[in-house]
Structure formats: C-alpha cells, structure tokens
Design a protein around this motif. Sequence first.
Motif, PDB file in Angstrom:
ATOM      1  N   UNK A   1       0.825  -1.204   0.000  1.00  0.00           N
ATOM      2  CA  UNK A   1       0.000   0.000   0.000  1.00  0.00           C
ATOM      3  C   UNK A   1       0.861   1.256   0.000  1.00  0.00           C
ATOM      4  N   UNK A   2       0.431   2.225  -0.749  1.00  0.00           N
ATOM      5  CA  UNK A   2       1.151   3.488  -0.852  1.00  0.00           C
ATOM      6  C   UNK A   2       0.786   4.345   0.350  1.00  0.00           C
ATOM      7  N   UNK A   3       1.815   4.911   0.987  1.00  0.00           N
ATOM      8  CA  UNK A   3       1.556   5.762   2.147  1.00  0.00           C
ATOM      9  C   UNK A   3       0.871   7.040   1.698  1.00  0.00           C
ATOM     10  N   UNK A   4       0.003   7.505   2.533  1.00  0.00           N
ATOM     11  CA  UNK A   4      -0.694   8.743   2.263  1.00  0.00           C
ATOM     12  C   UNK A   4       0.286   9.908   2.424  1.00  0.00           C
ATOM     13  N   UNK A   5       0.192  10.915   1.576  1.00  0.00           N
ATOM     14  CA  UNK A   5       1.096  12.060   1.638  1.00  0.00           C
ATOM     15  C   UNK A   5       0.961  12.782   2.977  1.00  0.00           C
ATOM     16  N   UNK A   6      -0.258  12.890   3.488  1.00  0.00           N
ATOM     17  CA  UNK A   6      -0.470  13.570   4.767  1.00  0.00           C
ATOM     18  C   UNK A   6       0.195  12.791   5.899  1.00  0.00           C
ATOM     19  N   UNK A   7       0.141  11.471   5.844  1.00  0.00           N
ATOM     20  CA  UNK A   7       0.770  10.658   6.876  1.00  0.00           C
ATOM     21  C   UNK A   7       2.289  10.818   6.832  1.00  0.00           C
ATOM     22  N   UNK A   8       2.859  10.900   5.626  1.00  0.00           N
ATOM     23  CA  UNK A   8       4.292  11.121   5.491  1.00  0.00           C
ATOM     24  C   UNK A   8       4.679  12.476   6.085  1.00  0.00           C
ATOM     25  N   UNK A   9       3.872  13.493   5.795  1.00  0.00           N
ATOM     26  CA  UNK A   9       4.153  14.837   6.279  1.00  0.00           C
ATOM     27  C   UNK A   9       4.121  14.872   7.805  1.00  0.00           C
ATOM     28  N   UNK A  10       3.120  14.235   8.398  1.00  0.00           N
ATOM     29  CA  UNK A  10       2.996  14.200   9.857  1.00  0.00           C
ATOM     30  C   UNK A  10       4.188  13.474  10.472  1.00  0.00           C
ATOM     31  N   UNK A  11       4.603  12.371   9.878  1.00  0.00           N
ATOM     32  CA  UNK A  11       5.744  11.614  10.391  1.00  0.00           C
ATOM     33  C   UNK A  11       7.027  12.436  10.301  1.00  0.00           C
ATOM     34  N   UNK A  12       7.203  13.153   9.202  1.00  0.00           N
ATOM     35  CA  UNK A  12       8.399  13.984   9.032  1.00  0.00           C
ATOM     36  C   UNK A  12       8.416  15.121  10.048  1.00  0.00           C
ATOM     37  N   UNK A  13       7.272  15.751  10.266  1.00  0.00           N
ATOM     38  CA  UNK A  13       7.205  16.838  11.253  1.00  0.00           C
ATOM     39  C   UNK A  13       7.481  16.328  12.659  1.00  0.00           C
ATOM     40  N   UNK A  14       6.984  15.154  12.989  1.00  0.00           N
ATOM     41  CA  UNK A  14       7.240  14.574  14.303  1.00  0.00           C
ATOM     42  C   UNK A  14       8.722  14.269  14.472  1.00  0.00           C
ATOM     43  N   UNK A  15       9.353  13.783  13.414  1.00  0.00           N
ATOM     44  CA  UNK A  15      10.783  13.484  13.458  1.00  0.00           C
ATOM     45  C   UNK A  15      11.601  14.755  13.667  1.00  0.00           C
ATOM     46  N   UNK A  16      11.251  15.817  12.961  1.00  0.00           N
ATOM     47  CA  UNK A  16      11.949  17.095  13.107  1.00  0.00           C
ATOM     48  C   UNK A  16      11.761  17.637  14.514  1.00  0.00           C
ATOM     49  N   UNK A  17      10.549  17.572  15.042  1.00  0.00           N
ATOM     50  CA  UNK A  17      10.287  18.061  16.392  1.00  0.00           C
ATOM     51  C   UNK A  17      11.089  17.269  17.424  1.00  0.00           C
ATOM     52  N   UNK A  18      11.206  15.966  17.253  1.00  0.00           N
ATOM     53  CA  UNK A  18      11.980  15.143  18.177  1.00  0.00           C
ATOM     54  C   UNK A  18      13.461  15.511  18.122  1.00  0.00           C
ATOM     55  N   UNK A  19      13.992  15.754  16.924  1.00  0.00           N
ATOM     56  CA  UNK A  19      15.390  16.147  16.783  1.00  0.00           C
ATOM     57  C   UNK A  19      15.644  17.485  17.461  1.00  0.00           C
ATOM     58  N   UNK A  20      14.745  18.444  17.275  1.00  0.00           N
ATOM     59  CA  UNK A  20      14.909  19.765  17.888  1.00  0.00           C
ATOM     60  C   UNK A  20      14.844  19.680  19.412  1.00  0.00           C
ATOM     61  N   UNK A  21      13.946  18.850  19.925  1.00  0.00           N
ATOM     62  CA  UNK A  21      13.847  18.688  21.376  1.00  0.00           C
ATOM     63  C   UNK A  21      15.120  18.056  21.922  1.00  0.00           C
ATOM     64  N   UNK A  22      15.671  17.096  21.197  1.00  0.00           N
ATOM     65  CA  UNK A  22      16.901  16.435  21.625  1.00  0.00           C
ATOM     66  C   UNK A  22      18.053  17.426  21.617  1.00  0.00           C
ATOM     67  N   UNK A  23      18.141  18.258  20.578  1.00  0.00           N
ATOM     68  CA  UNK A  23      19.199  19.261  20.494  1.00  0.00           C
ATOM     69  C   UNK A  23      19.070  20.285  21.617  1.00  0.00           C
ATOM     70  N   UNK A  24      17.858  20.705  21.926  1.00  0.00           N
ATOM     71  CA  UNK A  24      17.640  21.673  23.000  1.00  0.00           C
ATOM     72  C   UNK A  24      18.036  21.073  24.346  1.00  0.00           C
ATOM     73  N   UNK A  25      17.724  19.804  24.555  1.00  0.00           N
ATOM     74  CA  UNK A  25      18.089  19.144  25.810  1.00  0.00           C
ATOM     75  C   UNK A  25      19.604  19.020  25.925  1.00  0.00           C
TER      76      UNK A  25
END
Length: 120
Positions: free
Chosen positions: A69-93
């Motif tokens: 099954x092809x991933x939905x574009x919105x699901x990819x976008x949400x996953x990418x944003x969550x990944x970026x937010x996690x990286x930024x939180x890790x860098x801030x910590x």
Amino acid sequence: VNSLSAETLIANYFSASMLGAYCRERIGKSDKGGAATLAERIAREWAKPSFAPLPAPADSKKRKEPQPPVEDAAAKRVAALAEVAAKRAKQAAQKQASSPTAPAAEPKEKEVVGQREEEE
C-alpha cells in the motif's frame, strides 16, 4: 457507448496511420483509405470466425503481484514533522545539559540605554 459500432470506436480512438499499419502488418489487407475505411476493414476481419487474436507473451501475467500500500502524503508529512520536532527537542536538551547554569544576562537594550544616559 452501447449505440456505437466497433468501426466508430476504432476510427475515433486510433489514427489513420496506426490503423493502416495494423491492416498491412497484422491482417494482410490494404493500408489505403481514411480512418473510417480502415476501421471498417479491421472490424470486418475481427468479425470472421477464422480471426485469431495475437497470443499473449509467455512471460506476461494478467494479474501483477500485489503492490504494498502506498503511504498517504499527509501521513508522510505528519511523520516527518514529528521526526523534526523530536530532533529539535533532543538538540535543545543537549544544549541545556552542556551549558553551565549562568546568571541570565541583562537585555542589551538596558545596556544601550545606560550608555546613552552616561554620555549625556
């Protein structure tokens, strides 16, 4: 669509040059004439009981293997944003952990205002 004949469909969807090549190479008929004439010639050959369609290639399959099954574009976008937010939180910590707790510096505005008052 039910009222359209085979000749009409063939003539409308294929060019005269393509129909001429099919008549000449596949059914051994003349390739002269317009799209309507060539389509009529082809349909007449197809209607004969002796007509046999080209066999399917041996390596072709009617049904292909099921595709993942092809991933939905919105699901990819949400996953990418969550990944970026996690990286930024890790860098801030890491930034907070590596810097010693120093007293907060005064804003530069106050320093500039204080220098102006001293100059006057």
